[in-house]
Scaffold this active site. Structure first.
Site, PDB file in Angstrom:
ATOM      1  N   THR A  22     148.051  44.126 -25.654  1.00 54.05           N
ATOM      2  CA  THR A  22     147.539  45.409 -25.179  1.00 54.05           C
ATOM      3  C   THR A  22     148.702  46.178 -24.578  1.00 54.05           C
ATOM      4  O   THR A  22     149.611  45.597 -23.980  1.00 54.05           O
ATOM      5  CB  THR A  22     146.358  45.242 -24.201  1.00 54.05           C
ATOM      6  OG1 THR A  22     145.686  46.503 -24.057  1.00 54.05           O
ATOM      7  CG2 THR A  22     146.798  44.763 -22.828  1.00 54.05           C
ATOM      8  N   CYS A  24     145.298  49.488 -14.785  1.00 52.93           N
ATOM      9  CA  CYS A  24     144.423  48.528 -15.463  1.00 52.93           C
ATOM     10  C   CYS A  24     145.035  47.126 -15.385  1.00 52.93           C
ATOM     11  O   CYS A  24     146.223  46.968 -15.152  1.00 52.93           O
ATOM     12  CB  CYS A  24     144.247  48.892 -16.929  1.00 52.93           C
ATOM     13  SG  CYS A  24     143.525  50.514 -17.197  1.00 52.93           S
ATOM     14  N   HIS A  60     141.035  44.233 -21.335  1.00 56.74           N
ATOM     15  CA  HIS A  60     141.810  45.295 -20.680  1.00 56.74           C
ATOM     16  C   HIS A  60     140.874  46.003 -19.688  1.00 56.74           C
ATOM     17  O   HIS A  60     140.130  46.906 -20.055  1.00 56.74           O
ATOM     18  CB  HIS A  60     142.315  46.244 -21.773  1.00 56.74           C
ATOM     19  CG  HIS A  60     143.252  47.324 -21.300  1.00 56.74           C
ATOM     20  ND1 HIS A  60     144.371  47.692 -22.001  1.00 56.74           N
ATOM     21  CD2 HIS A  60     143.224  48.140 -20.226  1.00 56.74           C
ATOM     22  CE1 HIS A  60     144.991  48.685 -21.380  1.00 56.74           C
ATOM     23  NE2 HIS A  60     144.302  48.983 -20.293  1.00 56.74           N
TER      24      HIS A  60
END
Lengths: 206, 165
Positions: free
Chosen positions: B26, B32, B49
């Site tokens: 990711t 995040c 995520h």
């Protein structure tokens, strides 16, 4: 509320007025001709949002501020590194300035912050004049980092109420360098969901 | 036999799983948190995520489970279970939770990075999943890629280069 094509046109006009004023300010600051593209207004998923401006891993110069007042939301001014270098070199009269230097010169960073302040200020004051709404921008924050990491900061508020975001995207570019993605600066205005109604009402559309 | 390695890409507020020899990745993690759960012996891993700490913050009618630490980790465990993974074998590595901008505003959402990290750790504890390694906090964006073959999490930042945890 349901967003109609009339609503989208209004949001485009907002992007148009805001970015035109910002482009004029930038042109005055640099003494160069600055052009802008026709604004884009789209409802996109978060993943699609991350793919704008060259993609989530692209390293960019990002200026971010929150808008408070009658309308709340996030605003970004995103510049590709090469274009940001050209702007700041000219502003501080230092040909050696480079965002890739480690560490980046304090004067250059401070000039970038000020550039962000001036441009977002002209964008938002034009918007405020047009809508007669009170908009109070916070002092902008500056980051040189991956686009995805920068832009996700502006999605926190929105992500609590939606999985999509309406983004008013206007790009500006220096006339001499064309308008390819590598040189475009982007203004992203992301009103919080509950602010759209306020904007439309202020302009007499419900 | 020719085997080509695939990289499974996970977007923001999404989750997926991967089996060796493929890897899972990711990109552009800011505030995040990327949570990797993996089974070393089966060489299966999952990645979520996470954007927000707690699904009670969600005000939508339809819930995207992968957006929140609590529902995202639960959904990832269930997805791994359906692949035959025993939950007690799972281990975790996490990265992200940065604070990209320093603001003088009292809004709690500006501290979202650290809050995401706290929430993820709390969930892992709840399920008894050991946290083997982490690279969290700071003010840099991260791109991460996990290899279930080596159980290594590769982390790339703009200023500090590349490292494995």
């Amino acid at each position: 509320m349901k967003i109609t094509s009339l609503h989208l046109d209004i949001l485009k006009e907002i992007g148009n007025i805001g970015a035109a004023h910002a482009a004029t300010s930038l042109s005055n600051l640099l003494g160069r001709k600055i052009d802008m593209r026709v604004p884009n207004v789209n409802m996109v998923s978060f993943t699609e949002m991350m793919e704008l401006a060259g993609g989530s891993e692209t390293v960019v110069v990002g200026i971010y501020l929150r808008i408070e007042g009658d309308v709340e939301g996030s605003m970004f001014f995103i510049l590709p590194i090469g274009q940001a270098n050209r702007f700041i070199k000219r502003l501080i009269h230092d040909e050696t300035f480079d965002f890739s230097n480690n560490p980046v010169s304090e004067l250059g960073l401070s000039a970038t912050q000020e550039l962000g302040n001036i441009l977002s200020g002209s964008y938002l004051s034009a918007l405020s004049d047009f809508t007669r709404l009170k908009l109070y921008p916070t002092v902008p924050g500056l980051a040189v980092d991956m686009f995805g990491a920068i832009i996700s900061s502006g999605l926190v508020e929105i992500s609590q109420v939606s999985d999509h975001v309406i983004v008013i995207n206007t790009s500006i570019f220096e006339d001499d360098y064309g308008d390819s993605e590598e040189v475009q600066g982007h203004f992203f205005l992301l009103p919080d969901p509950e602010s759209f109604e306020t904007i439309f009402k202020a302009l007499g559309v419900v | 036999m020719i085997s080509s390695k695939q990289v499974v890409k996970v977007g923001i507020a999404q989750l997926d799983i991967v089996k060796s020899p493929d890897t899972i990745r990711t990109s552009g993690l800011g505030s995040c948190v990327g949570v990797v759960l993996y089974d070393e012996t089966k060489r299966i891993a999952g990645l979520v995520h996470v954007m927000l700490p707690d699904s009670s913050l969600g005000k939508t009618s339809t819930l995207n489970v992968a957006k929140f630490a609590d529902t995202g980790i639960e959904a990832l465990i269930n997805k791994l279970k359906s692949e035959g993974v025993q939950p007690f074998r799972l281990k975790a590595k996490i990265a992200g939770g940065a604070q990209m901008f320093q603001f003088t505003t009292d809004k709690d959402t500006m501290r979202i990075g650290p809050r995401n990290v706290e929430a993820v750790k709390l969930e892992l504890k709840k399920y008894g999943i050991p946290l083997v390694a982490e690279d969290t906090g700071g003010n840099s964006g991260r791109t991460i890629e996990f290899n279930p073959d080596t159980s290594k999490l590769n982390i790339r930042t703009v200023n500090q280069g590349v490292c494995d945890i």
